[in-house]
Design an enzyme around this catalytic site. Structure first.
Site, short mmCIF file in Angstrom:
data_model
loop_
_atom_site.label_atom_id
_atom_site.label_comp_id
_atom_site.label_asym_id
_atom_site.label_seq_id
_atom_site.Cartn_x
_atom_site.Cartn_y
_atom_site.Cartn_z
N ASP A 119 1.48 6.27 5.60
CA ASP A 119 0.53 5.32 5.01
C ASP A 119 1.07 4.67 3.73
O ASP A 119 0.38 3.90 3.09
CB ASP A 119 -0.81 6.03 4.74
CG ASP A 119 -2.01 5.12 4.94
OD1 ASP A 119 -1.85 4.05 5.53
OD2 ASP A 119 -3.10 5.50 4.47
N ASP A 173 -2.85 10.15 3.70
CA ASP A 173 -4.24 9.72 3.87
C ASP A 173 -4.99 10.71 4.75
O ASP A 173 -4.92 10.66 5.98
CB ASP A 173 -4.27 8.31 4.49
CG ASP A 173 -5.69 7.78 4.67
OD1 ASP A 173 -6.63 8.39 4.11
OD2 ASP A 173 -5.85 6.75 5.36
N ARG A 195 -7.79 -0.62 0.91
CA ARG A 195 -8.32 -1.83 0.25
C ARG A 195 -8.74 -1.53 -1.18
O ARG A 195 -8.73 -2.41 -2.04
CB ARG A 195 -9.48 -2.40 1.08
CG ARG A 195 -10.63 -1.45 1.27
CD ARG A 195 -11.51 -1.80 2.46
NE ARG A 195 -10.94 -1.35 3.73
CZ ARG A 195 -11.51 -1.53 4.91
NH1 ARG A 195 -12.67 -2.17 4.99
NH2 ARG A 195 -10.94 -1.09 6.01
N ASP A 248 -12.40 6.79 3.74
CA ASP A 248 -11.18 6.58 4.53
C ASP A 248 -10.74 5.11 4.49
O ASP A 248 -9.65 4.77 4.93
CB ASP A 248 -11.42 7.04 5.97
CG ASP A 248 -10.12 7.25 6.74
OD1 ASP A 248 -9.04 7.23 6.10
OD2 ASP A 248 -10.19 7.44 7.96
N LYS A 295 0.85 -1.21 0.00
CA LYS A 295 0.00 0.00 0.00
C LYS A 295 0.88 1.25 0.00
O LYS A 295 1.70 1.46 0.89
CB LYS A 295 -0.90 0.00 1.23
CG LYS A 295 -1.73 1.29 1.42
CD LYS A 295 -2.64 1.22 2.64
CE LYS A 295 -3.34 2.55 2.91
NZ LYS A 295 -4.17 2.54 4.13
N LYS A 339 -10.44 12.56 8.25
CA LYS A 339 -9.94 12.17 9.57
C LYS A 339 -9.90 13.38 10.50
O LYS A 339 -9.80 14.51 10.03
CB LYS A 339 -8.51 11.63 9.44
CG LYS A 339 -8.40 10.27 8.79
CD LYS A 339 -6.95 9.81 8.76
CE LYS A 339 -6.81 8.45 8.12
NZ LYS A 339 -7.46 7.36 8.87
N GLU A 397 -9.57 3.49 2.13
CA GLU A 397 -9.04 3.62 0.77
C GLU A 397 -7.97 2.59 0.44
O GLU A 397 -7.77 2.27 -0.73
CB GLU A 397 -8.48 5.04 0.56
CG GLU A 397 -7.03 5.27 1.02
CD GLU A 397 -6.81 5.11 2.51
OE1 GLU A 397 -7.80 5.14 3.27
OE2 GLU A 397 -5.65 4.92 2.93
#
Ligand code: BES
Ligand code: MN
Ligand code: ZN
Length: 497
Positions: free
Chosen positions: A290, A272, A353, A349, A267, A279, A351
């Site tokens: 991230d 993020d 996956r 959020d 990833k 968030k 995201e």
């Protein structure tokens, strides 16, 4: 740093600092006993005067000890003899490494491989010694010119070994150095701020592998190519960002050409914000980490090449920001993934996956014999396991065992969490094949369940590294995990093939 493995008697070693191990209650390692004899009892004198001596993580120095050729003798406490565990050993090593890098030590000799760590051997100690020394030398300077490396850096390190162990210890030291080179790259990439470490930057960094080693090939796809490949989920995450997303594909071809490749999918969300499901702002800066899954794929590939691993490895990195904005994905949007399955994006959020599902689908093109994805995927995994273990999800018992074993061996540990059918129903949607979030609880598992829909029958493991990839608080920064885990896994796999 240059390493040599020496079998000389420690009293004869000329260096700025000689490090030998001692235990609680005045007990000593063989080298410490030899130092005690050579100095006419100076070591046992010190141990009897200092109550703390021998306790794990304590260091005591003797300057210009008579009878030795070393300028300084450092007595490193490892805890109770016969009961030294991995954590005692590694914490003391970190203290030693910090001390050696701090003052004007240029040449050092360490007798750390003879410390008796329960269930471990000289090679394990030596590998961890090199890893600790290399990692302690890392200073993040890219955006902090005031952070100076030591004025007189440690240049040459002698690792003491017995004649019988010498060759094995040499190999272990080389492994430690190789793994550390990967970890340090991973740490650097993680530590870089999100305005510099963009998807395009990650693609350029990946390309730097080609210059280092001709066994690498690298390509990357931008927005247009992702559209052509119908990666609707990946594009949905990227559409709110002004930065061009990149799907980075790295191939490493070791000498064995007959076996199917191993795919590592990381990833790479370079920042993020959560997107429209934004968030809270406290500690949001940490969401620059991230992309640590992506960083660990790069670091592992670098280590694999340094170790001349024989396998064919494929690294796949979906890299993008997750930003809010007028073009951003809305909660409720339905997108079509590269696999053809549709996804209702209930929370922007979740995201990771979404970018991983298209990357996993792409990985299948290589017909890999196994896929491991690595992602800072869920806060829920941090709640479950904290910062010590990465979450492990897989249907394959063999793969589960191998990853747990590699984690124990490298001390970069994983712990299994369920991936049962029972949870899959939480991903049902009235408007698409799959929803991108489950119910309130077991968020690490429902995230893994989502990914499981995109790997078909290919053996696959998912590592949730949200708790292990970086330190928070005062020593904020990337850890370089799980590069040791993955590299050990690959080293073991290489022995089987
Ligand atoms: N990158 C985060 C996961 C994360 C959160 C890592 C905190 C480290 C610390 C991920 O993209 C995320 O936001 N996950 C959500 C999923 C939820 C919306 C289902 C989470 O864990 O809260
Ligand atoms: Mn998120
Ligand atoms: Zn994320």
């Amino acid at each position: 740093m240059k390493y040599s493995v020496v079998t000389a008697s420690p009293a004869e070693i000329v260096c700025d600092c000689l490090v030998v191990g001692v235990y609680e209650n005045g007990q000593m390692t063989p080298s410490a006993q030899a130092m005690d004899r050579a100095t006419g009892g100076a070591v046992s004198d010190l141990l009897s005067q200092q109550d703390a001596a021998g306790k794990a993580e304590t260091l005591h120095a003797l300057y210009r000890p008579a009878g030795l050729k070393a300028a300084r003798l450092l007595l490193a406490g490892f805890g109770e003899a016969g009961k030294v565990g991995e954590n005692d050993f590694l914490k003391t090593l970190q203290q030693i490494a910090r001390t050696l890098h701090k003052d004007s030590t240029v040449t050092a000799a360490l007798a750390s491989s003879e410390v008796r760590v329960a269930g471990r051997n000289a090679q394990w100690n030596a590998r961890q010694t090199a890893l600790a020394l290399e990692n302690a030398a890392y200073v993040f300077q890219e955006t902090k010119p005031s952070a100076k490396p030591p004025a007189t850096p440690l240049e040459s390190v002698s690792i003491l070994a017995s004649k019988a162990n010498r060759a094995k210890v040499r190999k272990a030291v080389d492994q430690g150095v190789a793994i550390a080179s990967g970890m340090i790259w991973t740490r650097q990439l993680g530590d870089l701020p999100p305005n510099l470490c963009t998807p395009g930057y990650l693609a350029r960094q990946a390309r730097s592998l080609i210059r280092e080693d001709s066994r690498f090939s690298v390509k990357s796809f931008g927005r247009r190519e992702l559209e052509k490949r119908n990666m609707g989920a990946f594009l949905a995450v990227a559409q709110g960002s002004a930065e061009e997303p990149q799907l980075i594909i790295i191939e490493y071809r070791g000498r064995v050409r007959t076996k199917a490749p191993i795919a590592l999918v990381g990833k790479g969300v370079t920042f993020d914000t959560g997107g429209i499901s934004i968030k809270p702002s406290s500690a949001m800066d940490e969401m620059k980490f991230d992309m640590c899954g992506a960083g660990s794929v790069l670091g592992t590939l670098k280590a694999a090449a340094a170790l001349n691993l024989p396998q064919h490895l494929v690294g796949i990195i979906p890299a993008t920001e997750n930003m809010p904005g007028g073009k951003a994905t809305r909660p409720g949007d339905v997108v079509t993934t590269a696999s053809g399955q549709t996804v209702e994006i209930l929370n922007t959020d979740a995201e990771g996956r979404l970018i991983l599902c298209d990357a996993l689908d792409y990985a299948l093109r290589f017909k890999p014999r196994l896929i491991i994805d690595i992602a800072t995927l869920t806060g829920a995994c941090v709640h479950a396991l904290g910062k010590h273990a990465s979450g492990l999800f897989t249907y394959q018992t063999q793969l589960e065992r191998a990853l747990i074993a590699a984690g124990r061996e490298s001390w970069d540990r994983v712990w299994p969490l369920p991936l049962w059918d029972d949870y899959q129903g939480e991903l049902d949607s009235n408007f698409a094949d799959i929803a991108n979030i489950g119910e309130r609880y077991a968020g690490a598992t429902t995230a893994a369940c989502f990914l499981s829909r995109f790997v078909g029958d290919t053996p696959w493991a998912h590592l949730d590294i949200a708790g292990t990839a970086w330190h928070t608080g005062k020593s904020k920064g990337a850890t370089g995990r799980p590069v040791p885990l993955l590299t050990h896994f690959l080293m073991r796999d290489a022995q089987k093939s």
